[in-house]
Design a protein around this motif. Sequence first.
Motif, PDB file in Angstrom:
ATOM      1  N   GLU A 208       0.859  -1.192   0.000  1.00 36.62           N
ATOM      2  CA  GLU A 208       0.000   0.000   0.000  1.00 36.62           C
ATOM      3  C   GLU A 208       0.893   1.238   0.000  1.00 36.62           C
TER       4      GLU A 208
ATOM      5  N   LEU B 187      -2.103   2.469   5.021  1.00 35.66           N
ATOM      6  CA  LEU B 187      -1.334   1.312   5.478  1.00 35.66           C
ATOM      7  C   LEU B 187      -1.410   1.177   6.998  1.00 35.66           C
TER       8      LEU B 187
ATOM      9  N   TRP C  96       4.068  -6.312   5.517  1.00 35.65           N
ATOM     10  CA  TRP C  96       3.549  -5.065   4.962  1.00 35.65           C
ATOM     11  C   TRP C  96       4.641  -4.315   4.203  1.00 35.65           C
TER      12      TRP C  96
ATOM     13  N   GLU D  70       5.234  -0.593   2.296  1.00 34.26           N
ATOM     14  CA  GLU D  70       4.764   0.740   1.927  1.00 34.26           C
ATOM     15  C   GLU D  70       5.470   1.166   0.647  1.00 34.26           C
TER      16      GLU D  70
END
Length: 234
Positions: free
Chosen positions: A100, A106, A124, A126
């Motif tokens: 994201e 995020l 995750w 970014e």
Amino acid sequence: MDGELPEGVHHYDTAEEVPFEISKYWHQRYEIFSKYDDGIWMTDDAWFGVTPEPVARQIAEDLSTAPKSKTVLIDCFAGAGGNAIAFALSGRWNQIFAIEKDPKVLACAKHNAEVYGVAKKIWWIEGDAFEALRKRLKGQAKNAVVFGSPPWGGPTYTDFEVFDLKVMQPYSMQQLHDAFTAVSKDTVLYLPRTSDLRQVAKYVKKGDKLKVTHYCMHGASKAICVFFGDFEAT
């Protein structure tokens, strides 16, 4: 009730707090996130792109029919985390990468995954999804299914009886298909329910099959998924 939430991130408790343009989505909040009252975070823009939870869970089940050799799931436009959470809850994947580019969104996705108890099952990232696929996740390609729920250009996509995928904003069908299939032949795109299937069919190589699944809730059409690659029929 925003309390100590990051700037631009909200948890609206009452209708009076909700901006008019997202009020209809807020009234559907329990279908978007059944655990909304447990403290789900959203940005105002994120409401437009989040996949309703029952649809996200069915998509996760359908993606589980990918070849067994595919043990990695890459979610290219994670948004507030609806799909990534469903993928993690499915238990199908050894690794899940969720990309994201908006840091506020995020932050919502990470927090929402904690609400559902799956934050530690998701890696995750970014940044830009296309760059992440080309560089950071290049080594995962042979084991990966690539999933994308891209922006459709806002709620105005519903103005079209048949949606022209060539003008989808900010990424066209061509751009998405080329970038994703360059990484993995097993690719899934979540697209508007009115998408022109004649345009989709042009991406199928001669002799190959294409699976298209239509997702509905309460008799209302929500979206389609286009499955490129070796997914089992369900």
